[in-house]
Design an enzyme around this catalytic site. Structure first.
Site, short mmCIF file in Angstrom:
data_model
loop_
_atom_site.label_atom_id
_atom_site.label_comp_id
_atom_site.label_asym_id
_atom_site.label_seq_id
_atom_site.Cartn_x
_atom_site.Cartn_y
_atom_site.Cartn_z
N ARG A 95 -5.49 3.11 -15.63
CA ARG A 95 -5.66 3.78 -14.34
C ARG A 95 -6.31 5.16 -14.43
O ARG A 95 -7.14 5.49 -13.56
CB ARG A 95 -4.32 3.86 -13.60
CG ARG A 95 -3.77 2.47 -13.24
CD ARG A 95 -2.59 2.54 -12.30
NE ARG A 95 -2.94 3.05 -11.00
CZ ARG A 95 -2.73 4.29 -10.58
NH1 ARG A 95 -2.08 5.15 -11.35
NH2 ARG A 95 -3.12 4.67 -9.39
N GLY A 97 0.76 -1.24 0.00
CA GLY A 97 0.00 0.00 0.00
C GLY A 97 0.79 1.28 0.00
O GLY A 97 0.19 2.35 -0.14
N GLY A 100 3.73 -3.56 -3.78
CA GLY A 100 3.59 -3.81 -5.21
C GLY A 100 4.05 -2.56 -5.95
O GLY A 100 5.19 -2.45 -6.42
N ARG A 101 3.15 -1.59 -5.96
CA ARG A 101 3.39 -0.32 -6.64
C ARG A 101 4.75 0.31 -6.29
O ARG A 101 5.47 0.77 -7.17
CB ARG A 101 2.25 0.61 -6.22
CG ARG A 101 2.19 1.96 -6.80
CD ARG A 101 1.09 2.77 -6.08
NE ARG A 101 -0.11 1.99 -5.82
CZ ARG A 101 -1.17 1.95 -6.60
NH1 ARG A 101 -1.22 2.70 -7.67
NH2 ARG A 101 -2.21 1.20 -6.30
N GLU A 109 4.12 -6.40 1.87
CA GLU A 109 3.81 -6.79 0.50
C GLU A 109 3.73 -5.61 -0.46
O GLU A 109 2.66 -5.33 -1.01
CB GLU A 109 2.46 -7.52 0.46
CG GLU A 109 2.38 -8.76 1.33
CD GLU A 109 0.99 -9.36 1.36
OE1 GLU A 109 -0.02 -8.63 1.23
OE2 GLU A 109 0.91 -10.58 1.51
N CYS A 122 -12.14 4.16 -28.71
CA CYS A 122 -13.43 4.76 -29.03
C CYS A 122 -14.22 5.05 -27.76
O CYS A 122 -15.33 4.54 -27.57
CB CYS A 122 -14.21 3.83 -29.95
SG CYS A 122 -13.30 3.45 -31.44
N GLU A 123 -13.65 5.85 -26.89
CA GLU A 123 -14.31 6.27 -25.64
C GLU A 123 -13.84 7.69 -25.37
O GLU A 123 -12.62 7.94 -25.38
CB GLU A 123 -13.82 5.43 -24.44
CG GLU A 123 -13.93 3.94 -24.60
CD GLU A 123 -15.16 3.37 -23.93
OE1 GLU A 123 -15.75 4.05 -23.07
OE2 GLU A 123 -15.54 2.25 -24.29
N TYR A 165 -9.52 5.05 -12.06
CA TYR A 165 -9.43 5.73 -10.76
C TYR A 165 -9.26 7.24 -10.89
O TYR A 165 -8.97 7.91 -9.90
CB TYR A 165 -8.21 5.25 -9.97
CG TYR A 165 -7.94 3.78 -9.91
CD1 TYR A 165 -8.91 2.89 -9.44
CD2 TYR A 165 -6.70 3.27 -10.27
CE1 TYR A 165 -8.64 1.53 -9.36
CE2 TYR A 165 -6.43 1.91 -10.18
CZ TYR A 165 -7.41 1.05 -9.73
OH TYR A 165 -7.12 -0.28 -9.64
N TYR A 192 0.69 -1.60 -12.56
CA TYR A 192 -0.72 -1.82 -12.92
C TYR A 192 -1.09 -1.45 -14.36
O TYR A 192 -2.25 -1.61 -14.75
CB TYR A 192 -1.67 -1.14 -11.91
CG TYR A 192 -1.50 -1.68 -10.50
CD1 TYR A 192 -1.95 -2.95 -10.18
CD2 TYR A 192 -0.86 -0.94 -9.51
CE1 TYR A 192 -1.77 -3.47 -8.91
CE2 TYR A 192 -0.68 -1.46 -8.23
CZ TYR A 192 -1.13 -2.72 -7.93
OH TYR A 192 -0.95 -3.23 -6.67
C1 PLP Z 1 -2.68 -5.14 -4.11
C2 PLP Z 1 -2.15 -5.80 -2.91
C3 PLP Z 1 -0.87 -5.50 -2.46
C4 PLP Z 1 0.00 -4.45 -3.09
O1 PLP Z 1 -0.55 -3.20 -3.06
P1 PLP Z 1 0.32 -1.94 -3.53
O2 PLP Z 1 -0.54 -0.79 -3.27
O3 PLP Z 1 0.62 -2.13 -4.97
O4 PLP Z 1 1.56 -1.94 -2.69
C5 PLP Z 1 -0.40 -6.21 -1.37
N1 PLP Z 1 -1.15 -7.16 -0.75
C6 PLP Z 1 -2.39 -7.46 -1.16
C7 PLP Z 1 -3.14 -8.52 -0.46
C8 PLP Z 1 -2.93 -6.80 -2.24
O5 PLP Z 1 -4.17 -7.10 -2.65
#
Ligand code: PLP
Length: 429
Positions: free
Chosen positions: A329, A250, A293-294, A291, A358-359, A333, A387
């Protein structure tokens, strides 16, 4: 915007404007990349991926937690080459489907370093995870407990996902920690889930998981999350006494130079580790997982487009050769990005950078400032590593772009561009 050689923090580490005033990523001239590999193209600075992976791992060491692991949320950039970089860096991998599990195994993650998520895992996906002997399955709901009871023969380590009713300041569609959520057990239901799993021989409950949302720029919700998790326990497990706490992902990133800066990686990790220690989760022998991601991939990538048309009515509409099919995105969002002409930074013409689909809503950047764009110009949008590839589609029959890794001036294609033949490859006649 910088007109010298250094660029803002939204660009991949090591990016610069070269002597010809062209953007260089990973030592490669983006105008030449566009010529060689075509557009649209996802361009990734390989070193940036390594550097951020190391920054997370080092932050854990600095924070002084012995058993701390960084789990890449693979959904952010589910591309084998990216997964391989993080596997080599010693990261773990989070997967949320059979397909992502397949990708992680193919990319070389040891099964014990794979964490399986999902609010609607099928029996087939659970069986696949059990057969692969993944490190952890994160149990989301009571139906899944029943299903795992039927399927699991050997003791499978599991976590319970809870929704600690902590709301992060983010877009509603990527907020996950609120009580009324499709993810996980409520605080009220968690003790029953803990008891129920304790009765099943094939499952070994190791701890708790929460993921409160994405693109969070404030650390306070993470501290609240830890405090909530520390309250949970049951007759069999004392509150705060589990051996594993997985605090989710997150951490937000900078998409534009002018948006509020996200916390630094070490600040974020330090805050989580300190909060965990304050609540007794930092004792020796306790494992902490996060965890991201981004925050591992967003700023490592840029997208290159070519301008096809420039139209002036109320606004100046710059039509490019990609759009919602390579970056959903903005439409999904209302996400903001920057755009620049790759060899004429520092423009001042207000433009709408529009996609080719076409949007009417297919707009990549609504408030771009470009240097008098013309057909044939190469446009770059930074911070597109997260993403975009993951949510790409073939809308309007547009083949998905390639992924090009750049490092020390060398470029290599790690995912080729889709072909028109690919568009019919699954037809059965
Ligand atoms: C999407 C997700 C993440 C990663 O979220 P980011 O905002 O990209 O860091 C980690 N854990 C779970 C369970 C997720 O669904």
């Amino acid at each position: 915007m910088a007109t010298g050689t250094s660029l803002s923090h939204v660009f991949p580490l090591g990016s610069r404007l070269n002597e010809r005033g062209r953007l260089e990523v990973g030592g490669c001239d983006t105008i030449e990349l566009a010529r060689e590999f075509g557009t649209p193209a996802y361009v990734v600075a390989e070193e940036d991926l390594h550097a951020r992976a190391r920054a997370f791992a080092q932050a854990g060491e600095q924070a002084g937690h012995e058993d701390f692991h960084v789990v890449f949320a693979s959904k952010a950039f589910p591309c084998t080459a990216v997964l391989e970089v993080f596997a080599r860096e010693g990261l773990w991998c989070d997967v949320a489907s059979g397909g992502e599990l397949h990708l992680a195994l193919q990319a070389g993650y040891a099964p014990e370093r794979i964490v399986m998520h999902g609010n609607a895992k099928s029996a087939a996906e659970l069986r696949m995870a059990l057969d692969a002997r993944v490190g952890l399955i994160v149990v989301d709901n009571f139906d899944e407990i029943d299903r795992l009871e039927r399927l699991s023969e050997k003791a499978q380590d599991v976590l319970i996902r809870v929704t600690p009713d902590v709301r992060g300041e983010t877009h509603e569609k990527i907020s996950t920690g609120q009580a009324d959520s499709k993810f996980g057990f409520s605080m009220a239901d968690a003790p029953a889930a803990i008891e129920r799993i304790g009765q099943i021989d094939g499952l070994a409950l190791k701890g708790l998981h929460a993921h409160i949302g994405s693109q969070l720029l404030d650390l306070a919700p993470f501290r609240r999350e830890v405090a909530e998790l520390a309250k949970l326990g049951s007759e069999t497990h004392p509150p705060g006494g589990f051996s594993i706490y997985d605090l989710g992902g997150g951490l937000g990133v900078a998409y534009t130079e002018t948006q509020p800066r996200p916390p630094a990686i070490d600040e974020y990790v330090g805050t989580l580790v300190r909060a965990a220690q304050e609540h007794g989760m930092g004792l020796p022998g306790r494992r902490l997982l996060i965890e991201p991601g981004r925050a591992l991939v967003a700023n490592a990538g840029v997208t290159l487009y070519t301008v096809e048309s420039v139209k002036r009515n109320v606004s100046t509409w710059v039509g490019c050769d990609g759009g919602m099919s390579d970056n959903l995105r903005p439409m999904l969002y209302g996400a903001s990005y920057e755009a620049h002409v790759a060899d004429r930074f520092g423009g001042a013409t207000p433009c709408v950078l529009a996609g080719k689909h076409c949007e009417s809503g297919d707009v990549i950047v609504r408030d771009a400032l470009l240097d008098d764009p013309r057909p044939g110009d190469v446009i770059v949008t930074p911070a597109t590593g997260a993403y975009g590839f993951a949510m790409a589609s073939n809308y309007n029959g547009v083949p998905r772009p390639p992924v090009v890794f750049c490092r020390d001036g060398e470029a290599r294609v790690v995912v080729r561009r889709e072909s028109f033949e690919d568009l019919t490859a699954r037809d059965v006649r």
